[in-house]
Design an enzyme around this catalytic site. Structure first.
Site, PDB file in Angstrom:
ATOM      1  N   TRP A 114      11.821  -4.641 -18.986  1.00 23.88           N
ATOM      2  CA  TRP A 114      11.210  -5.554 -19.996  1.00 23.88           C
ATOM      3  C   TRP A 114      11.583  -6.784 -19.845  1.00 23.88           C
ATOM      4  O   TRP A 114      10.704  -8.040 -19.647  1.00 23.88           O
ATOM      5  CB  TRP A 114      11.106  -5.078 -21.319  1.00 23.88           C
ATOM      6  CG  TRP A 114      10.330  -5.905 -22.091  1.00 23.88           C
ATOM      7  CD1 TRP A 114       8.862  -5.750 -22.421  1.00 23.88           C
ATOM      8  CD2 TRP A 114      10.775  -7.119 -23.153  1.00 23.88           C
ATOM      9  NE1 TRP A 114       8.529  -6.682 -23.193  1.00 23.88           N
ATOM     10  CE2 TRP A 114       9.690  -7.655 -23.605  1.00 23.88           C
ATOM     11  CE3 TRP A 114      11.777  -7.722 -23.041  1.00 23.88           C
ATOM     12  CZ2 TRP A 114       9.514  -8.567 -24.533  1.00 23.88           C
ATOM     13  CZ3 TRP A 114      12.101  -8.867 -23.985  1.00 23.88           C
ATOM     14  CH2 TRP A 114      10.892  -9.191 -24.633  1.00 23.88           C
TER      15      TRP A 114
ATOM     16  N   TRP B   5      -1.907  -9.425 -24.888  1.00 20.23           N
ATOM     17  CA  TRP B   5      -1.107 -10.171 -25.798  1.00 20.23           C
ATOM     18  C   TRP B   5      -2.041 -10.992 -26.858  1.00 20.23           C
ATOM     19  O   TRP B   5      -1.998 -10.793 -28.020  1.00 20.23           O
ATOM     20  CB  TRP B   5      -0.131 -10.983 -25.416  1.00 20.23           C
ATOM     21  CG  TRP B   5       1.091 -10.181 -24.856  1.00 20.23           C
ATOM     22  CD1 TRP B   5       1.373  -8.826 -25.087  1.00 20.23           C
ATOM     23  CD2 TRP B   5       1.834 -10.388 -23.494  1.00 20.23           C
ATOM     24  NE1 TRP B   5       2.664  -8.405 -24.371  1.00 20.23           N
ATOM     25  CE2 TRP B   5       2.722  -9.253 -23.278  1.00 20.23           C
ATOM     26  CE3 TRP B   5       1.966 -11.439 -22.534  1.00 20.23           C
ATOM     27  CZ2 TRP B   5       3.623  -9.236 -22.389  1.00 20.23           C
ATOM     28  CZ3 TRP B   5       2.795 -11.383 -21.438  1.00 20.23           C
ATOM     29  CH2 TRP B   5       3.598 -10.317 -21.459  1.00 20.23           C
TER      30      TRP B   5
ATOM     31  N   GLY C 244       6.551  -1.741 -19.428  1.00 20.48           N
ATOM     32  CA  GLY C 244       7.347  -1.446 -20.504  1.00 20.48           C
ATOM     33  C   GLY C 244       7.042  -2.250 -21.833  1.00 20.48           C
ATOM     34  O   GLY C 244       7.749  -1.798 -22.838  1.00 20.48           O
ATOM     35  N   ASP C 245       6.232  -3.219 -21.827  1.00 21.52           N
ATOM     36  CA  ASP C 245       5.768  -3.812 -22.976  1.00 21.52           C
ATOM     37  C   ASP C 245       4.735  -2.986 -23.693  1.00 21.52           C
ATOM     38  O   ASP C 245       3.494  -2.837 -23.384  1.00 21.52           O
ATOM     39  CB  ASP C 245       5.174  -5.130 -22.661  1.00 21.52           C
ATOM     40  CG  ASP C 245       4.861  -6.039 -23.963  1.00 21.52           C
ATOM     41  OD1 ASP C 245       6.007  -6.824 -24.446  1.00 21.52           O
ATOM     42  OD2 ASP C 245       3.954  -5.845 -24.519  1.00 21.52           O
ATOM     43  N   VAL C 246       5.162  -2.577 -24.962  1.00 21.76           N
ATOM     44  CA  VAL C 246       4.482  -1.464 -25.689  1.00 21.76           C
ATOM     45  C   VAL C 246       3.017  -2.294 -26.177  1.00 21.76           C
ATOM     46  O   VAL C 246       2.136  -1.664 -26.037  1.00 21.76           O
ATOM     47  CB  VAL C 246       5.027  -1.292 -26.916  1.00 21.76           C
ATOM     48  CG1 VAL C 246       4.182  -0.325 -27.956  1.00 21.76           C
ATOM     49  CG2 VAL C 246       6.410  -0.396 -26.701  1.00 21.76           C
TER      50      VAL C 246
END
Length: 201
Positions: A137, A193, A156-158
């Protein structure tokens, strides 16, 4: 982000999922610009220090780190002899160990930004994750936000992963979905995001 890339993304998204397409239409183009204003080692250390913390808490801890450091360069301050002083700023022992390892590598000349910049994201991540406590990450965030690499999907970024899953299908792997947007997968992460209003840095 050029309008051409945005138009291409809309076409891909429309074929994948109406919800994804609508999210991109509503948000409009996203912008990606690397920020290499600080030395790479310092940015890495700050990223590790802020892991799993709110933005406010991470900023508060880093301010204490800078005060403790005083006039000394951060990479000189971060060494095992100052372990307890760094720990007292609010960092866990594991984070202090990682930060000291990063600083040691920098002092040895192994974290020169201009050496890592030309590498593809996979090789760059391999170099960075070889450092104790630096995970995939963190390597992905450095590639996207420090080097401005356009083609990194941070699975890997939730927030990015869950948002893409929600806007497409829980039955489809996000890595496969993101591959449709190569060679501009970093922009896909920026769309996700922005959609949840949760930038990672």
């Amino acid at each position: 982000m050029s309008e051409a890339i945005h138009t291409r993304f809309l076409a891909i998204a429309e074929a994948l999922s109406p919800a994804l397409h609508d999210a991109m239409v509503r948000g409009g183009p996203v912008a990606l610009q690397g920020d290499a204003g600080a030395p790479l080692a310092e940015r890495l250390c700050r990223s590790v220090a802020g892991q799993q913390l709110s933005v406010k808490a991470a900023r508060s801890i880093w301010t204490r780190v800078e005060v403790a450091c005083g006039e000394m360069a951060l990479t000189e301050f971060f060494h095992d002899g100052n372990f307890e002083a760094i720990r007292a700023c609010g960092l866990s022992s594991a984070k202090v160990r990682s930060i000291c390892a990063i600083a040691a590598e920098a002092r040895a000349g192994g974290l020169e930004a201009e050496t890592l910049r030309p590498l593809d994201p996979v090789e760059r991540a391999s170099r960075l994750t070889a450092l104790w406590g630096v995970g995939q990450w963190t390597a992905d965030m450095i590639s996207i936000f420090y080097f401005g690499d356009e083609d990194v999907w941070p699975d890997g970024d939730v927030a990015a992963r869950k948002t893409l899953t929600r806007l497409t299908s829980p039955r489809r792997k996000t890595v496969r979905t993101a591959a449709r947007f190569a060679p501009h997968r970093s922009y896909l992460a920026l769309y996700m995001w922005r959609h949840v209003d949760a930038p990672p840095l």
